[in-house]
Motif scaffolding. Structure first.
Motif, PDB file in Angstrom:
ATOM      1  N   THR A  43       0.816  -1.218   0.000  1.00  0.00           N
ATOM      2  CA  THR A  43       0.000   0.000   0.000  1.00  0.00           C
ATOM      3  C   THR A  43       0.851   1.270   0.000  1.00  0.00           C
ATOM      4  O   THR A  43       0.486   2.259  -0.626  1.00  0.00           O
ATOM      5  N   SER A  44       1.988   1.239   0.684  1.00  0.00           N
ATOM      6  CA  SER A  44       2.832   2.431   0.790  1.00  0.00           C
ATOM      7  C   SER A  44       3.766   2.610  -0.392  1.00  0.00           C
ATOM      8  O   SER A  44       4.243   3.710  -0.664  1.00  0.00           O
ATOM      9  N   ASN A  64       6.634   1.207  -0.337  1.00  0.00           N
ATOM     10  CA  ASN A  64       7.972   1.030   0.249  1.00  0.00           C
ATOM     11  C   ASN A  64       8.364  -0.447   0.258  1.00  0.00           C
ATOM     12  O   ASN A  64       8.562  -1.056   1.316  1.00  0.00           O
ATOM     13  N   HIS A  77       6.633   1.970   9.729  1.00  0.00           N
ATOM     14  CA  HIS A  77       5.317   2.554   9.459  1.00  0.00           C
ATOM     15  C   HIS A  77       5.255   4.016   9.886  1.00  0.00           C
ATOM     16  O   HIS A  77       4.369   4.758   9.446  1.00  0.00           O
ATOM     17  N   GLY A  97       7.404   6.146   9.032  1.00  0.00           N
ATOM     18  CA  GLY A  97       8.090   6.914   8.008  1.00  0.00           C
ATOM     19  C   GLY A  97       9.579   7.001   8.229  1.00  0.00           C
ATOM     20  O   GLY A  97      10.290   7.659   7.462  1.00  0.00           O
TER      21      GLY A  97
END
Length: 216
Positions: A68-69, A71, A99, A101
């Motif tokens: 979803t990110s 990353n 999560h 960041g």
């Protein structure tokens, strides 16, 4: 699933919950990014896709890191410990691992102490390069506002290459001027920008050092 994959999974010692702890490490900077868990299915998916998949103990479901990110983590290598009940997975991260960041989930300092440098110990002599490589990796992942390194990564490879060229020219001028102070300063700038370029190109400093060792 291939026979080789099935055999590899069978060699692992999953716990009573069917899980095995996984230490995820940046293949380039060697920083530890996170500790997660895999079950047999996530292990097999990780091997097949060459990206990390884990088992979420809180959500009780498989999760593809970065689905979803964005990353994601491209797997470079996997190692199992002597008891076959833990894994180290080296990855090329596409952004922060945490999560929050943050570049790494391990950012809270509990115990810090200064290690005395031993004379002649090469690892300590060049420790600053490893520290700088890790810091540059952190800047690339987190992109903090106002950071010069963030600026370089956002401008891209052409800007980084331009800076490497400029700093190389400055080193030449400093050497021609026979100024140790000027040369020390410009050589430091060149090394920094070269490390930024290596990070942008996803080429570990270790590979460059291995090349030098091979030439010797």
């Amino acid at each position: 699933m291939t026979v080789e994959l099935a055999l590899a999974a069978q060699k692992l010692r999953f716990d009573e919950n069917g899980l095995i702890p996984v230490i995820v490490q940046d293949a380039q900077s060697k920083a530890v990014l996170t500790l997660a868990y895999m079950n047999e299915e996530s292990f097999l998916r990780s091997v097949e896709t060459k990206e990390t998949w884990f088992w979420s103990r809180s959500r009780q479901e498989l999760w593809h890191k970065g689905a979803t990110s964005g990353n994601t983590q491209r797997i470079v290598s996997m190692q199992v410990d002597c008891d076959s009940d833990a894994l180290v997975v080296q990855v090329v991260p596409n952004g922060p691992a945490c999560h929050t960041g943050a570049y790494s989930c391990f950012s809270g300092e509990l115990l810090a102490g200064e290690k005395e440098l031993e004379k002649g110990e090469a690892g300590e002599r060049f420790a600053i390069l490893g520290e700088l490589e890790e810091l540059i990796a952190k800047r690339e992942a987190e992109r903090p506002e106002g950071s010069y390194t963030t600026y370089l990564f956002e401008k891209g490879v052409d800007k980084i290459l331009k800076k490497v060229g400029e700093e190389a020219a400055e080193v030449i001028i400093a050497a021609k001027n026979r100024s140790h102070e000027e040369l020390r300063y410009e050589a430091s700038d060149l090394l920094f920008h070269l490390l930024v370029l290596l990070r942008e190109q996803k080429l570990p400093l270790d590979d460059v050092l291995a090349e030098l060792r091979g030439r010797r």
